[in-house]
Design a protein around this motif. Structure first.
Motif, mmCIF file in Angstrom:
data_model
loop_
_atom_site.group_PDB
_atom_site.id
_atom_site.type_symbol
_atom_site.label_atom_id
_atom_site.label_comp_id
_atom_site.label_asym_id
_atom_site.label_seq_id
_atom_site.Cartn_x
_atom_site.Cartn_y
_atom_site.Cartn_z
ATOM 1 N N LEU A 145 3.133 9.074 19.709
ATOM 2 C CA LEU A 145 4.076 7.879 19.984
ATOM 3 C C LEU A 145 5.351 7.761 19.648
ATOM 4 O O LEU A 145 6.170 7.245 20.281
ATOM 5 N N LYS A 146 5.753 8.777 18.629
ATOM 6 C CA LYS A 146 7.299 8.674 18.206
ATOM 7 C C LYS A 146 8.022 7.459 17.720
ATOM 8 O O LYS A 146 8.283 7.091 16.554
ATOM 9 N N ASN A 147 8.349 6.847 18.821
ATOM 10 C CA ASN A 147 9.108 5.519 18.725
ATOM 11 C C ASN A 147 8.611 4.435 18.088
ATOM 12 O O ASN A 147 9.115 3.213 17.717
ATOM 13 N N ILE A 148 7.164 4.292 18.260
ATOM 14 C CA ILE A 148 6.389 3.284 17.606
ATOM 15 C C ILE A 148 6.268 3.289 16.189
ATOM 16 O O ILE A 148 5.509 4.387 15.868
ATOM 17 N N LYS A 149 6.322 2.264 15.432
ATOM 18 C CA LYS A 149 6.352 2.488 13.959
ATOM 19 C C LYS A 149 4.987 1.420 13.425
ATOM 20 O O LYS A 149 5.184 0.469 13.786
ATOM 21 N N ILE A 150 4.079 2.279 12.749
ATOM 22 C CA ILE A 150 3.024 1.468 12.368
ATOM 23 C C ILE A 150 2.997 1.759 11.007
ATOM 24 O O ILE A 150 3.278 2.466 10.227
ATOM 25 N N THR A 151 2.941 0.417 10.356
ATOM 26 C CA THR A 151 3.180 0.196 8.853
ATOM 27 C C THR A 151 1.883 -0.676 8.306
ATOM 28 O O THR A 151 1.839 -1.953 8.745
ATOM 29 N N ALA A 152 1.130 -0.228 7.157
ATOM 30 C CA ALA A 152 0.263 -1.060 6.676
ATOM 31 C C ALA A 152 0.533 -1.324 5.242
ATOM 32 O O ALA A 152 0.910 -0.377 4.503
ATOM 33 N N TYR A 153 -0.083 -2.353 4.472
ATOM 34 C CA TYR A 153 0.135 -2.651 3.100
ATOM 35 C C TYR A 153 -0.937 -3.378 2.559
ATOM 36 O O TYR A 153 -1.275 -4.227 3.288
ATOM 37 N N VAL A 154 -1.104 -3.232 1.264
ATOM 38 C CA VAL A 154 -2.098 -3.993 0.657
ATOM 39 C C VAL A 154 -1.381 -5.521 0.701
ATOM 40 O O VAL A 154 -0.452 -5.797 -0.060
ATOM 41 N N ALA A 155 -1.993 -6.628 1.189
ATOM 42 C CA ALA A 155 -1.409 -7.966 1.193
ATOM 43 C C ALA A 155 -2.149 -8.862 -0.006
ATOM 44 O O ALA A 155 -1.551 -9.651 -0.409
ATOM 45 N N SER A 156 -3.408 -8.308 -0.309
ATOM 46 C CA SER A 156 -3.865 -9.222 -1.465
ATOM 47 C C SER A 156 -5.258 -8.390 -2.146
ATOM 48 O O SER A 156 -5.734 -7.602 -1.424
ATOM 49 N N VAL A 157 -5.376 -8.629 -3.379
ATOM 50 C CA VAL A 157 -6.485 -8.113 -4.083
ATOM 51 C C VAL A 157 -7.053 -9.314 -4.914
ATOM 52 O O VAL A 157 -6.326 -9.804 -5.661
ATOM 53 N N GLY A 158 -8.271 -9.593 -4.478
ATOM 54 C CA GLY A 158 -9.042 -10.782 -5.286
ATOM 55 C C GLY A 158 -7.844 -12.087 -4.820
ATOM 56 O O GLY A 158 -7.713 -12.107 -3.649
ATOM 57 N N ASP A 159 -7.634 -12.719 -5.766
ATOM 58 C CA ASP A 159 -6.896 -13.998 -5.434
ATOM 59 C C ASP A 159 -5.130 -13.675 -5.667
ATOM 60 O O ASP A 159 -4.331 -14.778 -5.697
ATOM 61 N N ILE A 160 -4.881 -12.427 -5.899
ATOM 62 C CA ILE A 160 -3.330 -12.075 -6.043
ATOM 63 C C ILE A 160 -2.787 -11.693 -4.649
ATOM 64 O O ILE A 160 -3.302 -10.654 -4.254
ATOM 65 N N ALA A 161 -2.142 -12.388 -4.254
ATOM 66 C CA ALA A 161 -1.577 -12.236 -2.758
ATOM 67 C C ALA A 161 -0.175 -12.150 -2.452
ATOM 68 O O ALA A 161 0.418 -12.877 -3.283
ATOM 69 N N VAL A 162 0.324 -11.404 -1.776
ATOM 70 C CA VAL A 162 1.523 -11.317 -1.423
ATOM 71 C C VAL A 162 2.203 -12.521 -0.781
ATOM 72 O O VAL A 162 1.577 -12.802 0.310
ATOM 73 N N GLU A 163 3.156 -13.315 -1.090
ATOM 74 C CA GLU A 163 3.403 -14.695 -0.641
ATOM 75 C C GLU A 163 4.693 -14.572 0.645
ATOM 76 O O GLU A 163 4.630 -15.373 1.418
ATOM 77 N N LYS A 164 5.462 -13.384 0.341
ATOM 78 C CA LYS A 164 6.415 -13.186 1.352
ATOM 79 C C LYS A 164 6.066 -12.797 2.859
ATOM 80 O O LYS A 164 4.756 -11.878 2.716
ATOM 81 N N PRO A 165 6.457 -13.235 4.023
ATOM 82 C CA PRO A 165 6.130 -12.433 5.199
ATOM 83 C C PRO A 165 6.658 -11.058 5.323
ATOM 84 O O PRO A 165 7.721 -10.820 4.541
ATOM 85 N N TYR A 166 6.040 -10.245 6.084
ATOM 86 C CA TYR A 166 6.297 -8.822 6.183
ATOM 87 C C TYR A 166 7.853 -8.564 6.478
ATOM 88 O O TYR A 166 8.373 -7.753 5.942
ATOM 89 N N GLN A 167 8.441 -9.513 7.168
ATOM 90 C CA GLN A 167 9.815 -9.602 7.656
ATOM 91 C C GLN A 167 10.760 -9.500 6.321
ATOM 92 O O GLN A 167 11.849 -8.900 6.357
ATOM 93 N N GLU A 168 10.029 -10.074 5.382
ATOM 94 C CA GLU A 168 11.099 -10.185 3.986
ATOM 95 C C GLU A 168 10.747 -9.022 2.905
ATOM 96 O O GLU A 168 11.266 -8.933 1.916
ATOM 97 N N LEU A 169 9.963 -8.060 3.178
ATOM 98 C CA LEU A 169 9.601 -7.032 2.323
ATOM 99 C C LEU A 169 10.278 -5.834 2.842
ATOM 100 O O LEU A 169 10.426 -5.494 4.154
ATOM 101 N N ASP A 170 10.514 -4.934 1.797
ATOM 102 C CA ASP A 170 11.000 -3.492 1.936
ATOM 103 C C ASP A 170 9.858 -2.841 1.935
ATOM 104 O O ASP A 170 9.299 -2.342 0.919
ATOM 105 N N PHE A 171 9.434 -1.983 3.019
ATOM 106 C CA PHE A 171 8.164 -1.167 3.349
ATOM 107 C C PHE A 171 8.405 0.034 2.256
ATOM 108 O O PHE A 171 7.271 0.660 2.204
ATOM 109 N N LYS A 172 9.760 0.485 1.866
ATOM 110 C CA LYS A 172 9.666 1.641 0.969
ATOM 111 C C LYS A 172 9.109 1.747 -0.257
ATOM 112 O O LYS A 172 8.801 2.592 -0.944
ATOM 113 N N HIS A 173 8.552 0.446 -0.839
ATOM 114 C CA HIS A 173 7.931 0.213 -2.163
ATOM 115 C C HIS A 173 6.360 0.673 -1.915
ATOM 116 O O HIS A 173 5.824 0.744 -2.859
#
Length: 354
Positions: A145-173
């Motif tokens: 696919l080359k130019n299509i970028k696919i990125t996944a990340y853990v958004a929550s574990v139990g009741d601990i959740a990432v509150e920011k939308p993905y656009q505001e996150l730095d995927f390098k972390h």
């Protein structure tokens, strides 16, 4: 046993059991002439393999993939790509105590009822170890696919959740912490929670968000071959997955149409993306994003009530090496199945010339 092949144009068939000689697969329909980075494929497997941190199962497997066919001089030939991954650290004796016992929330009972015979060692075919084969296929699909970028990340574990939308996150972390969370602060909290749950002999679930960027307009077919429907099937085919939602998902049920509709601009983009990049089952050119829900791992280091093969009530004792939380290792699996699905639809829409 049917149901071991996924895809129509880019097809993946997997084989093997958790405690067998090896697991592996055959990829059919891969376009010819694609230069493959074999090290990159191995890196994807390393992201999934057991024993990579203190918060995952300590089974030690190198998970080194060996390609048997379909690749010549570093390029795909267009013929079936065969590969295998040897099992080198299985401890089958750890499962002798459940030979005649069904573990709660595992596939033990239903396998026995359906087939009349089951491999109790690590769950056999139902083990999440089978997903390593999917990661190989997904790693190849990503390179096609080359130019299509696919990125996944853990958004929550139990009741601990990432509150920011993905656009505001730095995927390098994502790869900077063992949880694979894009928010470093939440990642530290999630890691401590997983350690606490593991120490208690219990398990915990959570969610993963996947984002697909640079997707062209037109992937997907109306009615039964919708892109979102196939992506959902791909996700629900992953061990422990119990739910999938696209765009605003269930949150959108609380909105009015005037709030949820995505106004279309002259260039075809939309001012908002509540639909999650798919409308009428077809990609609209915006980012595709969806959330995948994983249940807690079924194997606990606690005693649980169940039944044996004679349907007598028994106590199941937790033994062996298991994940207290599957999410960190599931991130590359979600990406892999996403890549396989997207490539399948891409070939349908644009052909196999890359």
């Amino acid at each position: 046993m049917a149901g071991n092949t996924y895809g129509n144009r880019f097809r993946v068939t997997t084989f093997g059991e958790s405690h067998g000689v090896a697991i592996g697969g055959i990829i059919d329909g891969c376009p010819a002439g694609i230069t493959l980075d074999l090290e990159a494929i191995q890196q994807e497997l390393d992201r999934r393999k057991p024993g990579q941190s203190k918060i995952v199962t300590q089974r030690k497997e190198a998970d080194e993939v060996k390609f048997l066919s379909g690749i010549f001089e570093g390029k795909t030939t267009g013929t079936p790509i065969g590969f295998m991954i040897e099992n080198t650290n299985s401890k089958s004796k750890d499962y002798d105590h459940i030979k005649d016992i069904y573990r709660p929330s595992h596939a033990d009972y239903v396998y026995d009822e359906k087939y009349g015979h089951r491999d109790h060692r690590g769950g056999g075919r139902s083990s999440a170890r089978e997903t390593a084969s999917r990661v190989v296929a997904g790693a190849i699909a990503k390179q096609v696919l080359k130019n299509i970028k696919i990125t996944a990340y853990v958004a929550s574990v139990g009741d601990i959740a990432v509150e920011k939308p993905y656009q505001e996150l730095d995927f390098k972390h994502i790869e900077e912490n063992p949880v694979r969370c894009a928010d470093p602060i939440k990642a530290a909290q999630m890691e401590e929670l997983i350690k606490e749950v593991k120490k208690d002999g219990d398990s915990i679930g959570g969610t993963i968000i996947c984002v697909i960027q640079n997707v062209p307009v037109g992937l997907g077919e109306p009615v039964f071959d919708r892109l979102d429907a196939d992506l959902a099937k791909a996700m629900l085919g992953i061990n422990a997955v119990k739910g999938v939602e696209f765009g605003r998902g269930f949150e959108g049920t609380k909105m009015r149409g005037s709030q949820h509709n995505d106004p279309i601009l002259p260039d075809g983009t939309t001012t908002t993306n509540n639909a999650g990049g798919i409308v009428g089952g077809i990609s609209n050119g915006m980012d595709i994003y969806f959330k995948v829900a994983f249940k807690p791992t079924a194997t606990l280091m606690k005693d649980q009530q169940s039944i044996n093969t004679s349907h007598e009530v028994v106590t199941v004792q937790g033994k062996g090496r298991h994940d207290a939380c599957v999410l960190p290792r599931a991130v590359p699996i979600v990406e892999a199945m996403t890549a396989v699905t997207i490539l399948d639809f891409y070939i349908e829409q644009f052909g196999s010339k890359f």
